[in-house]
Design a protein around this motif. Structure first.
Motif, mmCIF file in Angstrom:
data_model
loop_
_atom_site.group_PDB
_atom_site.id
_atom_site.type_symbol
_atom_site.label_atom_id
_atom_site.label_comp_id
_atom_site.label_asym_id
_atom_site.label_seq_id
_atom_site.Cartn_x
_atom_site.Cartn_y
_atom_site.Cartn_z
ATOM 1 N N TYR A 52 0.496 -0.824 0.639
ATOM 2 C CA TYR A 52 0.166 -0.252 -0.309
ATOM 3 C C TYR A 52 1.408 1.207 -0.021
ATOM 4 O O TYR A 52 0.528 2.056 -0.452
ATOM 5 N N MET A 53 1.593 1.398 0.849
ATOM 6 C CA MET A 53 2.750 2.521 1.462
ATOM 7 C C MET A 53 3.525 2.617 -0.261
ATOM 8 O O MET A 53 3.761 3.596 -0.826
ATOM 9 N N ASP A 54 4.085 1.481 -1.089
ATOM 10 C CA ASP A 54 4.771 1.531 -2.382
ATOM 11 C C ASP A 54 3.839 2.075 -3.366
ATOM 12 O O ASP A 54 4.052 3.186 -4.468
ATOM 13 N N ALA A 55 2.639 2.159 -3.056
ATOM 14 C CA ALA A 55 2.019 2.523 -4.130
ATOM 15 C C ALA A 55 0.760 3.751 -3.876
ATOM 16 O O ALA A 55 0.318 4.257 -4.709
ATOM 17 N N GLY A 56 1.557 4.088 -2.451
ATOM 18 C CA GLY A 56 0.161 5.510 -2.572
ATOM 19 C C GLY A 56 -0.979 5.178 -1.502
ATOM 20 O O GLY A 56 -1.556 6.277 -1.778
ATOM 21 N N ASP A 57 -0.922 4.351 -1.509
ATOM 22 C CA ASP A 57 -2.738 3.940 -0.829
ATOM 23 C C ASP A 57 -2.204 4.140 0.072
ATOM 24 O O ASP A 57 -1.860 3.820 1.153
ATOM 25 N N LEU A 58 -3.175 4.502 1.121
ATOM 26 C CA LEU A 58 -4.234 3.937 2.381
ATOM 27 C C LEU A 58 -3.917 2.413 2.608
ATOM 28 O O LEU A 58 -3.855 2.464 2.032
ATOM 29 N N VAL A 59 -2.845 2.301 4.070
ATOM 30 C CA VAL A 59 -2.817 1.261 4.729
ATOM 31 C C VAL A 59 -3.996 0.754 5.100
ATOM 32 O O VAL A 59 -4.934 2.188 6.037
ATOM 33 N N PRO A 60 -4.773 -0.411 5.420
ATOM 34 C CA PRO A 60 -5.795 -1.068 6.180
ATOM 35 C C PRO A 60 -6.635 0.006 7.519
ATOM 36 O O PRO A 60 -5.041 0.234 7.551
ATOM 37 N N PHE A 61 -7.305 -0.004 7.937
ATOM 38 C CA PHE A 61 -8.053 1.328 8.739
ATOM 39 C C PHE A 61 -7.567 0.157 10.407
ATOM 40 O O PHE A 61 -6.547 0.740 11.232
ATOM 41 N N ASP A 62 -7.697 -1.379 10.184
ATOM 42 C CA ASP A 62 -7.590 -2.111 11.318
ATOM 43 C C ASP A 62 -5.706 -1.926 11.702
ATOM 44 O O ASP A 62 -5.668 -1.759 13.072
ATOM 45 N N ILE A 63 -4.649 -2.264 10.772
ATOM 46 C CA ILE A 63 -3.737 -1.675 11.246
ATOM 47 C C ILE A 63 -2.937 -1.066 11.460
ATOM 48 O O ILE A 63 -2.357 -0.712 13.122
ATOM 49 N N VAL A 64 -3.818 0.612 11.284
ATOM 50 C CA VAL A 64 -3.203 1.623 11.602
ATOM 51 C C VAL A 64 -4.045 1.662 13.047
ATOM 52 O O VAL A 64 -3.443 2.743 14.081
ATOM 53 N N LEU A 65 -5.494 1.854 13.459
ATOM 54 C CA LEU A 65 -5.897 1.628 13.765
ATOM 55 C C LEU A 65 -5.076 1.139 15.257
ATOM 56 O O LEU A 65 -5.150 1.842 16.162
ATOM 57 N N GLY A 66 -4.797 -0.155 15.398
ATOM 58 C CA GLY A 66 -3.683 -0.863 16.561
ATOM 59 C C GLY A 66 -2.718 -0.145 16.680
ATOM 60 O O GLY A 66 -2.477 0.217 17.589
ATOM 61 N N MET A 67 -2.106 0.615 16.202
ATOM 62 C CA MET A 67 -0.979 1.365 15.953
ATOM 63 C C MET A 67 -1.202 2.788 17.259
ATOM 64 O O MET A 67 -0.582 2.693 17.571
ATOM 65 N N ILE A 68 -2.324 3.605 16.313
ATOM 66 C CA ILE A 68 -2.517 4.600 17.279
ATOM 67 C C ILE A 68 -3.113 4.500 18.702
ATOM 68 O O ILE A 68 -2.713 4.688 19.730
ATOM 69 N N GLU A 69 -3.769 3.541 18.740
ATOM 70 C CA GLU A 69 -4.171 3.068 20.441
ATOM 71 C C GLU A 69 -3.420 2.124 21.053
ATOM 72 O O GLU A 69 -3.024 2.681 22.319
ATOM 73 N N ASN A 70 -2.137 1.943 20.632
ATOM 74 C CA ASN A 70 -0.710 1.347 21.313
ATOM 75 C C ASN A 70 -0.012 2.582 21.621
ATOM 76 O O ASN A 70 0.412 2.793 22.903
ATOM 77 N N GLY A 71 0.237 3.567 20.828
ATOM 78 C CA GLY A 71 1.002 5.147 20.812
ATOM 79 C C GLY A 71 0.295 5.598 22.429
ATOM 80 O O GLY A 71 0.917 6.042 23.085
ATOM 81 N N LEU A 72 -1.429 5.733 22.011
ATOM 82 C CA LEU A 72 -1.902 6.692 23.097
ATOM 83 C C LEU A 72 -2.095 5.817 24.080
ATOM 84 O O LEU A 72 -1.452 6.513 24.946
ATOM 85 N N LYS A 73 -1.809 4.352 24.368
ATOM 86 C CA LYS A 73 -1.637 4.136 25.958
ATOM 87 C C LYS A 73 -0.329 3.971 25.733
ATOM 88 O O LYS A 73 -0.060 4.018 27.324
ATOM 89 N N LYS A 74 0.646 4.612 25.879
ATOM 90 C CA LYS A 74 2.018 4.197 25.605
ATOM 91 C C LYS A 74 2.153 6.208 25.708
ATOM 92 O O LYS A 74 3.183 5.930 27.171
#
Ligand code: AP5
Ligand code: MG
Length: 187
Positions: A52-74
């Motif tokens: 997705y990144m190589d194509a410049g498309d958005l990475v699927p939502f569940d992947i990104v959301l998990g990272m944000i939840e983790n980030g906010l928790k930290k």
């Protein structure tokens, strides 16, 4: 302070974060940087995200959301002075998910800083940088995705009364100065 940095690819969001962190002690959560780290470490998540990144498309939502939840928790564990989100949210679904996450912990956004830069300048900047996704075809698609999915957030956050525009051209210092003026007013 809880801040979202909004703007097209190449509008200078990442460039401005270090100075803001240094001056105000606000840490950054940048989904693009987190994803590139996963790709570099060749994790399963990185392998999923890479095409997705190589194509410049958005990475699927569940992947990104998990990272944000983790980030906010930290950040919560570290007792940080709020946060700056760079590269998130990227579409309405992500914006609504962020609102819900922040509602739950009773910590709504204070500000959305929108970087105004025209596309001609952006393409020149990105071609000059040379990151893996900075080739002409991918840049064109990133801008298309931005127009279609991310730009509607300008209206979304304007309606919530959170959006402040910052002219994103000129020297990096001059832009930093404009950002400081907005932050000092809000703080
Ligand atoms: P991401 O990493 O977010 O990249 P992007 O959106 O393409 O934005 P950039 O990082 O290129 O722009 P920037 O505004 O940070 O500009 P910068 O400061 O670097 O995302 C990459 C990919 O990851 C996406 O395509 C997607 O696949 C995925 N992804 C990320 N987040 C996601 C999400 N939430 N959901 C789904 N997928 C997601 O500046 C650019 C250049 O300009 C630099 O070379 C800089 O030195 C230069 N520059 C900066 N300011 C100035 C200035 N004032 N004058 C001259 N040059 C300048
Ligand atoms: Mg960036």
């Amino acid at each position: 302070m809880r801040i979202v940095l909004l703007g097209a690819p190449g509008s200078g969001k990442g460039t401005q974060t270090d100075a803001i962190t240094e001056r105000y002690g606000i840490p950054t959560v940048a989904t693009g940087d987190l994803l590139r780290a996963e790709v570099a470490a060749n994790t399963e998540l990185g392998q999923q995200a890479k095409p997705y990144m190589d194509a410049g498309d958005l990475v699927p939502f569940d992947i990104v959301l998990g990272m944000i939840e983790n980030g906010l928790k930290k950040l919560a564990e570290a007792n940080s002075n709020g946060f700056m989100m760079d590269g998130f949210p990227r579409d309405l679904a992500q914006a609504e998910a962020l609102d819900q996450l922040l509602d739950k912990i009773n910590q709504p956004l204070d500000l959305v800083l929108f970087f105004e830069v025209d596309y001609e300048e952006i393409v020149g900047r990105l071609l000059g940088r040379g990151r893996a996704d900075d080739n002409e075809e991918t840049i064109r698609n990133r801008l298309r995705v931005y127009e279609e999915k991310t730009a509607p957030l300008i209206e979304y956050y304007t309606r919530k009364g959170l959006l402040r525009k910052v002219k994103g051209t000129g020297t990096i210092d001059a832009i930093g100065e404009r950002i400081r003026a907005v932050l000092d007013e809000i703080a």
